[in-house]
Each structure stands twice: as structure tokens, then as C-alpha cells.
Scaffold this active site. Structure first.
Site, PDB file in Angstrom:
ATOM      1  N   SER A 171      -7.630  -3.868  -4.490  1.00 55.94           N
ATOM      2  CA  SER A 171      -7.723  -3.717  -3.045  1.00 55.94           C
ATOM      3  C   SER A 171      -8.631  -4.814  -2.476  1.00 55.94           C
ATOM      4  O   SER A 171      -8.370  -5.996  -2.717  1.00 55.94           O
ATOM      5  CB  SER A 171      -8.232  -2.315  -2.699  1.00 55.94           C
ATOM      6  OG  SER A 171      -8.010  -2.006  -1.350  1.00 55.94           O
ATOM      7  N   ARG A 181     -11.808   7.750   8.372  1.00 56.88           N
ATOM      8  CA  ARG A 181     -11.484   7.963   6.953  1.00 56.88           C
ATOM      9  C   ARG A 181     -10.156   8.690   6.804  1.00 56.88           C
ATOM     10  O   ARG A 181      -9.373   8.382   5.893  1.00 56.88           O
ATOM     11  CB  ARG A 181     -12.600   8.778   6.293  1.00 56.88           C
ATOM     12  CG  ARG A 181     -12.335   9.115   4.833  1.00 56.88           C
ATOM     13  CD  ARG A 181     -12.214   7.867   3.977  1.00 56.88           C
ATOM     14  NE  ARG A 181     -12.164   8.193   2.565  1.00 56.88           N
ATOM     15  CZ  ARG A 181     -12.025   7.301   1.604  1.00 56.88           C
ATOM     16  NH1 ARG A 181     -11.926   6.023   1.895  1.00 56.88           N
ATOM     17  NH2 ARG A 181     -11.994   7.670   0.335  1.00 56.88           N
ATOM     18  N   ASP A 214       3.099   1.391  -3.112  1.00 55.23           N
ATOM     19  CA  ASP A 214       1.984   0.987  -2.245  1.00 55.23           C
ATOM     20  C   ASP A 214       2.539   0.384  -0.948  1.00 55.23           C
ATOM     21  O   ASP A 214       3.181  -0.656  -0.963  1.00 55.23           O
ATOM     22  CB  ASP A 214       1.127  -0.042  -2.978  1.00 55.23           C
ATOM     23  CG  ASP A 214      -0.152  -0.407  -2.228  1.00 55.23           C
ATOM     24  OD1 ASP A 214      -0.314   0.003  -1.068  1.00 55.23           O
ATOM     25  OD2 ASP A 214      -0.989  -1.112  -2.818  1.00 55.23           O
ATOM     26  N   HIS A 247      -1.191   3.346  -2.775  1.00 49.69           N
ATOM     27  CA  HIS A 247      -2.272   2.396  -3.020  1.00 49.69           C
ATOM     28  C   HIS A 247      -3.316   2.968  -3.970  1.00 49.69           C
ATOM     29  O   HIS A 247      -3.938   2.229  -4.743  1.00 49.69           O
ATOM     30  CB  HIS A 247      -2.922   2.010  -1.683  1.00 49.69           C
ATOM     31  CG  HIS A 247      -3.945   0.921  -1.800  1.00 49.69           C
ATOM     32  ND1 HIS A 247      -3.639  -0.336  -2.271  1.00 49.69           N
ATOM     33  CD2 HIS A 247      -5.282   0.909  -1.527  1.00 49.69           C
ATOM     34  CE1 HIS A 247      -4.732  -1.087  -2.267  1.00 49.69           C
ATOM     35  NE2 HIS A 247      -5.745  -0.350  -1.834  1.00 49.69           N
ATOM     36  N   ASP A 248      -3.507   4.275  -3.918  1.00 44.57           N
ATOM     37  CA  ASP A 248      -4.487   4.926  -4.803  1.00 44.57           C
ATOM     38  C   ASP A 248      -4.174   4.731  -6.282  1.00 44.57           C
ATOM     39  O   ASP A 248      -5.034   4.988  -7.135  1.00 44.57           O
ATOM     40  CB  ASP A 248      -4.551   6.425  -4.508  1.00 44.57           C
ATOM     41  CG  ASP A 248      -5.698   6.770  -3.571  1.00 44.57           C
ATOM     42  OD1 ASP A 248      -6.491   5.861  -3.247  1.00 44.57           O
ATOM     43  OD2 ASP A 248      -5.789   7.935  -3.156  1.00 44.57           O
TER      44      ASP A 248
END
Length: 409
Positions: free
Chosen positions: A66, A140, A234, A267-268
Site C-alpha cells: 500500500s 476510517r 483490490d 486491498h486487505d
């Protein structure tokens, strides 16, 4: 034997790095929004100061996912000679409009919180006025959505309700995914500073390694070996952006490997798919070539020298091997301490009489296992490393045999 170095981020309030929550020596109060806006390049410049302080001339590998992947790329551009291998995971060579848009929504959520107070909330924080936690929690929540994928959200939540049997037809929390996002937002405020969040997202927005609109031009100074990894699901940093990095590096004739891991985590996945990623990284790092271990600036001697001069050079430099070069810099032989002993026994006066002329050599791209096999087969303890013009260096056996080792330019 390698050591891991993990540098702190500029503006990280949780550690000892300076940031907006740090005291401004000019005022004696926290910097707040008076802290200067920083970039990914600033972060790398700070990390370079750290490696200089530690006496590290070259990093064997720099890895990150990232924003960390952006830092890896910046390392290879800002300090190309300081990085041997680069591992870029789920990243991009420049921030896109969509990525900037999501970051702006998060920033707006924080800035719109009345408790933000222009970034000056540190002196007034208390149990009753905790600072812009509502804005930070919302930022967040928005950001966390981008870390997931449609598949992972279906698998994790579906349309499950949260602690109820039926929907309420009101504005309370109905669905499990809503509760999950609230939890992510609330817990994040307990460990992260709102101003730090603003600065990080701005640094990401400003990240752009293209030059004249070309990523290939922006990366033309990089010459590390690269491993680029993307994630199939992602959509924050989709695979096409990793492929653009690969294409740019290929255009600059860099050594690059690319792999797209299959995962539904979005993405995680760069944090969760440790099995796949660790395998790819281990394969990449375990492929050691001569160029990874060769030692540079090895002393040499020019052909035509006497055995006495050669002996003095070996003794004064405390080495056991000397590559022999012609006047034009071509490798023409190699002489060892054992050769000098034979010269004394047989009264040889000239280097040409004792040096080995059929030199076994290697090249920087040869796998170290192959180079070690050559040394074993020929019963030698060092190999000259030559380029296409037979100008060279010499490498250390990867087996860590305790023999002197050499490289020369």
C-alpha cells in the site's frame, strides 16, 4: 545474516517521530495544522538519514505494501544505489483521481468536525471534548470500505442483521456490516490522531513518480531487482496499476517479476494473505545471483610485474588472490599466495611464469549455486566476475567457506 530495519513515519504520533502532535519549539505548544505538509519523498529522505546513521550503505531488500509500496518505489528513484531488491505490494506509481477522491472525503469528515478547531485541539482534549473523533471515525469507515471487496463483504456479512430479528424501518443500526464499520471507526480513534490521518492522506495524494506524464521516465533511474505483487480483488489499487509499474520497469530494462495473487479480501489481502505473499517473497529473495554477493574494489596487479612485486602486494594488502589485468584492463590471469610459494621454490622471477592463465569466471547474473559448483569442480576459492568486456569483479561463495573473497570493477 541479515537484519531488519523498520523506520518510523514522519508525523507518527504513536512513536518518537515528529508530527503535528509534537511540541513546536517556537511556541511550546503542539504544531497542529502548522506542521508542514510532507510527501512520500520526505519520508524516504528521513529513512535515508536513519540508514546513514546506522552505517548501512546498501539495503539488500526494501519491502512494503500500500503506502509502503509507494515508499519502496520512492527509495529506488531517490537512492537507486542504496537498494539491491525492491518488493512492491498492492501499490501504485501515482495516485489516481478516484484514490484522491476517497481521501478527500475522509479529510472533509475530519475538518468538518467542530472539535477539529483548525487542527488545534490538543490543549483542549478531555473526556468531554475528545477532539475530532467523530470525523476521524467517519473517515476510517469510508477508508475501510475501500480496503474490502464486494466478494469479501458478501462472505463476511451478506445481509445479516445485527442483534435483531427484523429491520427497524428507522435510522438505527440494522445490518451487521453497519455495526462492523462503526466498530472499525470507533476503535481507530483510540489509536490514531486525526491530524496525522490528514497528513498521511495528503502525502499519498501528492505521490506521483511520473515524469512528463510517463511512469517509465519517472523510473528510468531505478536499477534494483523488483518483485511486484497485486491482488485480484483490490479495487483501491487494482492490478492494472501494478502492471503499469511492471511495464515501466521493463521499458527501462530492469529485472522485474510480477504476480497477481488470487484473493477475495480486496486491498486487505496484502495483510491477510500471508501464505501466498510470503511464498512469493521467499522465492524472490532466495534466488541469489553472483551480483548480490560479490565484493567490489578488489586489488589487482598488472601483467609483466615481477614475482617480488607481486609478493609484496599480496602481503601488504593481506589478500591471497590477485586478478591479473592487461594494460587495457582485460582479465588475463590470476595469481595466489600458493603461486608465490612455487615461484620461490623454482626461482621464477616474473609473474607471467606463475599466474594461472585459463581463469574460470562467472557473470553477475549467474545463480550463486552455479558459481559455487564451478569453484568446487575446479578446486578454487574465488571466481572473477566479468562483464561483456571481460572487466570484472570477484564473488564470495554463498556457502560461506572462510576463504578470502574478491571483486574488482
Amino acid at each position: 545474516m541479515f537484519s531488519n530495519v523498520c523506520g518510523e513515519e514522519l508525523q507518527d504520533h504513536n512513536v518518537s517521530s515528529i508530527g503535528p502532535s509534537s511540541e513546536n519549539p517556537a511556541t511550546g505548544r503542539p504544531f497542529g495544522a502548522m506542521f508542514p505538509v510532507i510527501t512520500i519523498r520526505d519520508m524516504i529522505n528521513a529513512q535515508k538519514l536513519l540508514t546513514d546513521y546506522l552505517g548501512i550503505q546498501q539495503l539488500y531488500a526494501v519491502a512494503g505494501g500500500s503506502m509502503g509500496g509507494m515508499q519502496v518505489l520512492q527509495w529506488t528513484v531517490s537512492y537507486p544505489d542504496s537498494v539491491k531488491k525492491a518488493i512492491v505490494i498492492a501499490a501504485t506509481g501515482y495516485s489516481t483521481p478516484q484514490q484522491i477522491a476517497f481521501n478527500e472525503v475522509g479529510r472533509k469528515a475530519i475538518i468538518s468536525d467542530p472539535e477539529w478547531n483548525g487542527g488545534n485541539y490538543y490543549d483542549t482534549k478531555s473526556y468531554d471534548t475528545p477532539g475530532p473523533v467523530k470525523g476521524l471515525a467517519l473517515a476510517r469507515m469510508v477508508g475501510h470500505i475501500t480496503y474490502l471487496s464486494d466478494e469479501s463483504m458478501h462472505a463476511k456479512f451478506g445481509r445479516s442483521l445485527q442483534a435483531k430479528d427484523r429491520i427497524g424501518f428507522d435510522f438505527s443500526t440494522d445490518f451487521a456490516v453497519e455495526s462492523y464499520l462503526h466498530h472499525q471507526g470507533d476503535t481507530f480513534t483510540q489509536r490514531f490522531d486525526a491530524n496525522s490521518y490528514l497528513y498521511i492522506k495528503k502525502a499519498i495524494d501528492y505521490f506521483d513518480l511520473t515524469k512528463d506524464g510517463s511512469l517509465a521516465k519517472g523510473l528510468e533511474g531505478a536499477h534494483a531487482g523488483f518483485l511486484v505483487i497485486s491482488v485480484s480483488s483490490d479495487w483501491l489499487y487494482p492490478p492494472y496499476q501494478s502492471q503499469e509499474i511492471v511495464q515501466a520497469l521493463t521499458a527501462n530494462e530492469c529485472e522485474v517479476r510480477y504476480s497477481e495473487i488470487r484473493s477475495n479480501y480486496g486491498h486487505d489481502a496484502f495483510l491477510l494473505e500471508s501464505g501466498q505473499i510470503n511464498y512469493l517473497i521467499s522465492q524472490f529473495l532466495s534466488r541469489t545471483v553472483v551480483g548480490d554477493v560479490m565484493i567490489h574494489d578488489v586489488p589487482t596487479i598488472e601483467e609483466g610485474a615481477t614475482t617480488a612485486v607481486t609478493a609484496r602486494r599480496l602481503i601488504n594488502l593481506e589478500v591471497n588472490h590477485l586478478p591479473v589485468l592487461s594494460a587495457s584492463g582485460q582479465l588475463v590471469g590470476i595469481v595466489t599466495s600458493w603461486d608465490i610459494a612455487k615461484a620461490v621454490a623454482k626461482n621464477f622471477l616474473w609473474l607471467d611464469e606463475i599466474m594461472s592463465k585459463n581463469v574460470v569466471t562467472t557473470v553477475p547474473d549467474e545463480p550463486i549455486e552455479s558459481a559455487a559448483k564451478k569453484m568446487e569442480e575446479h578446486s578454487i576459492s574465488a571466481l572473477p566476475v566479468i562483464d561483456e568486456n571481460q572487466k570484472i569483479g570477484q564473488n564470495t561463495p554463498m556457502s560461506m567457506i572462510p576463504y578470502p573473497t574478491f571483486t574488482f570493477p
